[in-house]
Design a protein around this motif. Structure first.
Motif, PDB file in Angstrom:
ATOM      1  N   GLN A  49      14.373  -0.185  -1.363  1.00  9.19           N
ATOM      2  CA  GLN A  49      13.662   0.340  -0.203  1.00  9.19           C
ATOM      3  C   GLN A  49      12.611   1.310  -0.696  1.00  9.19           C
ATOM      4  N   ARG A  50      11.514   1.376   0.043  1.00  9.26           N
ATOM      5  CA  ARG A  50      10.416   2.234  -0.401  1.00  9.26           C
ATOM      6  C   ARG A  50       9.324   2.340   0.643  1.00  9.26           C
ATOM      7  N   LYS A  51       8.479   3.339   0.453  1.00  6.98           N
ATOM      8  CA  LYS A  51       7.223   3.398   1.190  1.00  6.98           C
ATOM      9  C   LYS A  51       6.340   2.304   0.600  1.00  6.98           C
ATOM     10  N   MET A  52       5.716   1.534   1.469  1.00  7.78           N
ATOM     11  CA  MET A  52       4.949   0.373   1.013  1.00  7.78           C
ATOM     12  C   MET A  52       3.454   0.682   0.959  1.00  7.78           C
ATOM     13  N   PRO A  53       2.737  -0.059   0.101  1.00  8.39           N
ATOM     14  CA  PRO A  53       1.279   0.049   0.117  1.00  8.39           C
ATOM     15  C   PRO A  53       0.739  -0.392   1.474  1.00  8.39           C
ATOM     16  N   MET A  54      -0.462   0.015   1.768  1.00 11.92           N
ATOM     17  CA  MET A  54      -1.117  -0.396   3.008  1.00 11.92           C
ATOM     18  C   MET A  54      -1.815  -1.746   2.775  1.00 11.92           C
ATOM     19  N   PRO A  55      -2.007  -2.532   3.833  1.00  6.53           N
ATOM     20  CA  PRO A  55      -2.705  -3.806   3.665  1.00  6.53           C
ATOM     21  C   PRO A  55      -4.088  -3.647   3.022  1.00  6.53           C
ATOM     22  N   ASP A  56      -4.794  -2.553   3.350  1.00 11.04           N
ATOM     23  CA  ASP A  56      -6.129  -2.325   2.785  1.00 11.04           C
ATOM     24  C   ASP A  56      -6.078  -2.087   1.276  1.00 11.04           C
ATOM     25  N   ASP A  57      -4.922  -1.650   0.756  1.00 15.51           N
ATOM     26  CA  ASP A  57      -4.776  -1.428  -0.681  1.00 15.51           C
ATOM     27  C   ASP A  57      -4.856  -2.726  -1.472  1.00 15.51           C
ATOM     28  N   ARG A  62      -9.969  -1.413  -3.468  1.00 16.07           N
ATOM     29  CA  ARG A  62      -8.709  -0.694  -3.687  1.00 16.07           C
ATOM     30  C   ARG A  62      -7.737  -1.484  -4.553  1.00 16.07           C
ATOM     31  N   GLY A  63      -7.817  -2.812  -4.471  1.00 14.88           N
ATOM     32  CA  GLY A  63      -6.907  -3.665  -5.218  1.00 14.88           C
ATOM     33  C   GLY A  63      -7.657  -4.744  -5.966  1.00 14.88           C
ATOM     34  N   GLN A  64      -7.018  -5.253  -7.012  1.00 14.23           N
ATOM     35  CA  GLN A  64      -7.621  -6.319  -7.819  1.00 14.23           C
ATOM     36  C   GLN A  64      -6.636  -7.473  -7.902  1.00 14.23           C
ATOM     37  N   MET A  65      -7.061  -8.665  -7.444  1.00 13.24           N
ATOM     38  CA  MET A  65      -6.204  -9.836  -7.491  1.00 13.24           C
ATOM     39  C   MET A  65      -5.897 -10.175  -8.942  1.00 13.24           C
ATOM     40  N   LEU A  66      -4.650 -10.580  -9.191  1.00 11.65           N
ATOM     41  CA  LEU A  66      -4.234 -10.940 -10.541  1.00 11.65           C
ATOM     42  C   LEU A  66      -4.216 -12.461 -10.679  1.00 11.65           C
ATOM     43  N   ALA A  67      -3.248 -13.029 -11.351  1.00 10.23           N
ATOM     44  CA  ALA A  67      -3.246 -14.458 -11.682  1.00 10.23           C
ATOM     45  C   ALA A  67      -3.169 -15.371 -10.469  1.00 10.23           C
ATOM     46  N   TYR A  68      -2.616 -14.896  -9.364  1.00 14.02           N
ATOM     47  CA  TYR A  68      -2.537 -15.686  -8.131  1.00 14.02           C
ATOM     48  C   TYR A  68      -2.713 -14.722  -6.950  1.00 14.02           C
ATOM     49  N   PRO A  69      -3.138 -15.223  -5.787  1.00 13.52           N
ATOM     50  CA  PRO A  69      -3.557 -14.331  -4.693  1.00 13.52           C
ATOM     51  C   PRO A  69      -2.491 -13.358  -4.194  1.00 13.52           C
ATOM     52  N   ALA A  71      -0.383 -11.640  -5.935  1.00  8.63           N
ATOM     53  CA  ALA A  71      -0.201 -10.517  -6.864  1.00  8.63           C
ATOM     54  C   ALA A  71      -1.486  -9.704  -6.952  1.00  8.63           C
ATOM     55  N   VAL A  72      -1.374  -8.406  -6.654  1.00 12.44           N
ATOM     56  CA  VAL A  72      -2.542  -7.520  -6.629  1.00 12.44           C
ATOM     57  C   VAL A  72      -2.212  -6.232  -7.383  1.00 12.44           C
ATOM     58  N   LEU A  73      -3.108  -5.826  -8.264  1.00 14.28           N
ATOM     59  CA  LEU A  73      -3.005  -4.543  -8.943  1.00 14.28           C
ATOM     60  C   LEU A  73      -3.635  -3.492  -8.046  1.00 14.28           C
ATOM     61  N   LEU A  74      -2.887  -2.434  -7.745  1.00  6.00           N
ATOM     62  CA  LEU A  74      -3.398  -1.365  -6.886  1.00  6.00           C
ATOM     63  C   LEU A  74      -4.208  -0.401  -7.753  1.00  6.00           C
ATOM     64  N   ILE A  75      -5.524  -0.433  -7.595  1.00  6.25           N
ATOM     65  CA  ILE A  75      -6.430   0.357  -8.427  1.00  6.25           C
ATOM     66  C   ILE A  75      -6.691   1.730  -7.823  1.00  6.25           C
ATOM     67  N   ASN A  76      -6.984   1.758  -6.528  1.00  9.18           N
ATOM     68  CA  ASN A  76      -7.285   3.008  -5.841  1.00  9.18           C
ATOM     69  C   ASN A  76      -6.608   3.000  -4.469  1.00  9.18           C
ATOM     70  N   PRO A  77      -5.254   2.992  -4.442  1.00  9.66           N
ATOM     71  CA  PRO A  77      -4.551   2.889  -3.160  1.00  9.66           C
ATOM     72  C   PRO A  77      -4.683   4.156  -2.327  1.00  9.66           C
ATOM     73  N   ILE A  78      -4.457   4.017  -1.041  1.00 13.52           N
ATOM     74  CA  ILE A  78      -4.503   5.149  -0.119  1.00 13.52           C
ATOM     75  C   ILE A  78      -3.513   6.227  -0.559  1.00 13.52           C
ATOM     76  N   ASP A  79      -2.310   5.828  -0.978  1.00 13.59           N
ATOM     77  CA  ASP A  79      -1.333   6.762  -1.541  1.00 13.59           C
ATOM     78  C   ASP A  79      -1.520   6.751  -3.059  1.00 13.59           C
ATOM     79  N   PRO A  80      -2.078   7.808  -3.651  1.00 15.76           N
ATOM     80  CA  PRO A  80      -2.382   7.805  -5.089  1.00 15.76           C
ATOM     81  C   PRO A  80      -1.142   7.655  -5.973  1.00 15.76           C
TER      82      PRO A  80
END
Length: 158
Positions: A49-57, A62-69, A71-80
Motif C-alpha cells: 500500500q502506498r501513496k500513488m503517483p498522479m496521472p500527470d506524472d 514529468r514522466g518518460q516512457m520506458l520499454a513499453y507504454p 512502464a514510466v520513469l517518474l522524472i519530475n513528479p508532483i510529489d518529489p
C-alpha cells in the motif's frame, strides 16, 4: 454512487442473438475510475500500500516512457519523493488466491472505495493466475475470467 448507500454489486448477462456468428468471451473487466484529486492512496495488502503517483506524472515532461507504454520513469513528479521511481500497472498485479480486497482511500472526506472478492468460484485461471488490481488513474479493476462458452449460451459462467 448514491448518497447513503454503502456499496453496489455488478454483474453482466450476455445475450447471443439468433443469426450472430459464434464468439468466445474469456474475460470481462469492470473498471472504476475515481477522482484523482481525492483518491491518492492505494492498498492491495498489508504489505502493499502506498501513496500513488498522479496521472500527470506519467506524461511528458514529468514522466518518460520506458520499454513499453505501461512502464514510466517518474522524472519530475508532483510529489518529489517519487522522483526516479518506475510506475507500471503490472507492479500492482497479484495472484488470484491473494486478491481478496484492494482499493483506494481519500482523506477529505474520509472514505474508501474497495473491490471485495467474496469467493473465487467465478475464476477459472487457477490460484496462481495473476490479474491487475488498481493502478495510477486512480483506476480499480475487477477481472472476471469465464469458462469457455460460445454460440447460443446466454449467461457467462463466472
Amino acid at each position: 454512487m448514491l448518497r447513503g448507500t454503502s456499496g453496489f454489486y455488478t454483474y453482466a448477462i450476455y445475450k447471443h442473438l439468433q443469426g450472430w456468428p459464434d464468439f468466445d468471451l474469456l474475460e470481462t473487466r469492470v473498471a472504476s475510475k475515481l477522482r484523482k484529486d481525492k483518491f491518492q492512496y492505494m492498498a492491495m495488502a498489508d504489505n502493499r500500500q502506498r501513496k500513488m503517483p498522479m496521472p500527470d506524472d506519467r506524461k511528458s515532461p514529468r514522466g518518460q516512457m520506458l520499454a513499453y507504454p505501461e512502464a514510466v520513469l517518474l522524472i519530475n513528479p508532483i510529489d518529489p519523493n517519487m522522483k526516479r521511481e518506475v510506475d507500471d500497472k503490472y507492479q500492482y498485479s497479484c495472484n488470484d488466491e491473494e486478491n481478496k480486497v484492494h482499493g483506494w482511500t481519500c482523506t477529505d472526506p474520509l472514505i474508501g472505495f474497495w473491490q471485495i472478492t467474496p469467493s473465487d468460484e467465478f475464476r477459472t485461471g487457477g490460484p496462481v493466475k495473476q490479474n491487475l488490481t488498481s493502478h495510477v488513474g486512480p483506476t480499480m479493476l475487477a477481472m472476471f475470467q469465464s469458462e469457455h462458452y460460445s454460440g447460443d449460451d446466454l449467461v457467462p459462467k463466472f
